[in-house]
Scaffold this motif. Structure first.
Motif, PDB file in Angstrom:
ATOM      1  N   ALA A 154      -9.783   8.797   0.206  1.00  0.00           N
ATOM      2  CA  ALA A 154      -8.705   8.181  -0.494  1.00  0.00           C
ATOM      3  C   ALA A 154      -9.007   8.689  -1.826  1.00  0.00           C
ATOM      4  O   ALA A 154     -10.070   8.413  -2.576  1.00  0.00           O
ATOM      5  CB  ALA A 154      -8.606   6.771  -0.502  1.00  0.00           C
ATOM      6  N   TYR A 177      -7.872   8.771  -5.980  1.00  0.00           N
ATOM      7  CA  TYR A 177      -7.371   7.735  -6.728  1.00  0.00           C
ATOM      8  C   TYR A 177      -7.057   8.437  -8.322  1.00  0.00           C
ATOM      9  O   TYR A 177      -8.254   9.326  -8.427  1.00  0.00           O
ATOM     10  CB  TYR A 177      -7.822   6.331  -6.864  1.00  0.00           C
ATOM     11  CG  TYR A 177      -7.772   5.863  -5.649  1.00  0.00           C
ATOM     12  CD1 TYR A 177      -6.592   4.893  -5.559  1.00  0.00           C
ATOM     13  CD2 TYR A 177      -8.787   5.712  -4.837  1.00  0.00           C
ATOM     14  CE1 TYR A 177      -6.692   3.812  -4.493  1.00  0.00           C
ATOM     15  CE2 TYR A 177      -8.783   5.192  -3.660  1.00  0.00           C
ATOM     16  CZ  TYR A 177      -7.706   4.233  -3.375  1.00  0.00           C
ATOM     17  OH  TYR A 177      -7.700   3.490  -2.128  1.00  0.00           O
ATOM     18  N   GLU A 181      -1.615  -4.431  -3.034  1.00  0.00           N
ATOM     19  CA  GLU A 181      -2.521  -4.100  -1.629  1.00  0.00           C
ATOM     20  C   GLU A 181      -3.639  -3.157  -1.744  1.00  0.00           C
ATOM     21  O   GLU A 181      -4.724  -3.051  -1.188  1.00  0.00           O
ATOM     22  CB  GLU A 181      -1.619  -4.031  -0.436  1.00  0.00           C
ATOM     23  CG  GLU A 181      -0.683  -5.187  -0.138  1.00  0.00           C
ATOM     24  CD  GLU A 181       0.193  -4.807   0.769  1.00  0.00           C
ATOM     25  OE1 GLU A 181       0.355  -3.823   1.517  1.00  0.00           O
ATOM     26  OE2 GLU A 181       0.895  -5.688   1.237  1.00  0.00           O
ATOM     27  N   ASP A 182      -3.230  -1.913  -2.713  1.00  0.00           N
ATOM     28  CA  ASP A 182      -4.222  -0.916  -2.855  1.00  0.00           C
ATOM     29  C   ASP A 182      -4.272  -0.536  -4.187  1.00  0.00           C
ATOM     30  O   ASP A 182      -5.229  -0.734  -4.857  1.00  0.00           O
ATOM     31  CB  ASP A 182      -4.045   0.341  -1.553  1.00  0.00           C
ATOM     32  CG  ASP A 182      -4.993   1.314  -1.637  1.00  0.00           C
ATOM     33  OD1 ASP A 182      -5.950   1.344  -2.496  1.00  0.00           O
ATOM     34  OD2 ASP A 182      -4.644   2.389  -1.193  1.00  0.00           O
ATOM     35  N   ALA A 183      -3.466   0.375  -4.622  1.00  0.00           N
ATOM     36  CA  ALA A 183      -3.100   1.073  -5.843  1.00  0.00           C
ATOM     37  C   ALA A 183      -1.722   0.608  -6.458  1.00  0.00           C
ATOM     38  O   ALA A 183      -0.937   0.468  -5.682  1.00  0.00           O
ATOM     39  CB  ALA A 183      -3.413   2.505  -5.966  1.00  0.00           C
ATOM     40  N   ARG A 217      -2.706   6.128  -6.009  1.00  0.00           N
ATOM     41  CA  ARG A 217      -3.299   6.674  -4.904  1.00  0.00           C
ATOM     42  C   ARG A 217      -2.616   8.061  -4.293  1.00  0.00           C
ATOM     43  O   ARG A 217      -1.318   7.939  -4.258  1.00  0.00           O
ATOM     44  CB  ARG A 217      -3.379   5.640  -3.533  1.00  0.00           C
ATOM     45  CG  ARG A 217      -4.157   6.458  -2.349  1.00  0.00           C
ATOM     46  CD  ARG A 217      -4.462   5.482  -1.387  1.00  0.00           C
ATOM     47  NE  ARG A 217      -4.879   6.129  -0.180  1.00  0.00           N
ATOM     48  CZ  ARG A 217      -5.428   5.447   0.923  1.00  0.00           C
ATOM     49  NH1 ARG A 217      -5.520   4.056   0.813  1.00  0.00           N
ATOM     50  NH2 ARG A 217      -6.245   6.102   1.688  1.00  0.00           N
ATOM     51  N   ALA A 252       0.868  -1.202  -0.175  1.00  0.00           N
ATOM     52  CA  ALA A 252      -0.201   0.180  -0.062  1.00  0.00           C
ATOM     53  C   ALA A 252       0.887   1.261   0.097  1.00  0.00           C
ATOM     54  O   ALA A 252       0.476   2.322  -0.614  1.00  0.00           O
ATOM     55  CB  ALA A 252      -0.826  -0.138   1.156  1.00  0.00           C
TER      56      ALA A 252
END
Length: 182
Positions: A136, A138, A92-94, A148, A46
């Motif tokens: 958050a 993006y 994990e996220d972006a 992100r 992340a």
């Protein structure tokens, strides 16, 4: 071959930023349809750190090379794609982090953790997710992948967005983006 990162966003004009973004030559991943899929044993944390077999990839040039092969499928799965094989990669996220932002005229320019420059707009929209008190944000980058905004970049963007009416919106290249999740 030496790598020359682009100058800091503050030192570039909008035209220079647009030219740098256009000049980036990426492999034609969209044209490749390898029959074989394997696990790359890689993940993107992340915080934007790339790992292979649990160890961080410390060479920025390797991260940039891998990032140029990255795509996200419609089902949300990420792959590194070559003509011979596509390799799954955990995200994990972006896939990217936006680490700097600059407004110039009617455009917002972002620098990613891979030194890429992206202009927000209809082709690269911004979206807000999460809690309205701690959103958050993006930025669409390419091939289904997003960046992100890190905390300092989010604060830069929020400063730009605060209008007299109290709305948290920004505009870039004719598109307006709400920075508060729906």
């Amino acid at each position: 071959m030496a790598y020359d990162p682009p100058p800091e966003l503050g030192a570039m004009s909008l035209l220079e930023i647009a030219e740098a973004a256009r000049a980036r030559r990426l492999p034609p991943v969209e044209e490749w349809s390898p029959a074989r899929t394997v696990d790359s044993r890689m993940r993107i944390a992340a915080d934007g750190t790339w790992f292979h077999d649990g160890s961080p990839i410390r060479r920025p040039a390797m991260v940039r090379a891998f990032a140029s092969l990255l795509m996200r499928e419609g089902d949300g799965a990420y792959y590194l794609v070559t003509p011979q094989v596509r390799q799954s990669i955990a995200v994990e996220d972006a896939a990217f982090l936006a680490v700097d932002c600059r407004a110039d005229g009617d455009a917002l320019a972002f620098r990613l953790n891979t030194d890429e420059l992206v202009l927000a707009g209809p082709e690269n929209p911004l979206r807000a997710e999460g809690d309205p008190d701690l959103p958050a944000i993006y930025l669409s980058v390419r091939r289904g992948c997003e960046a992100r905004l890190d905390r300092s970049t989010w604060l830069q963007l929020a400063d730009m967005a605060l209008g007299e009416d109290g709305a948290l919106t920004v505009s870039s290249q004719g598109a307006t983006f709400d920075l508060v999740p729906a």
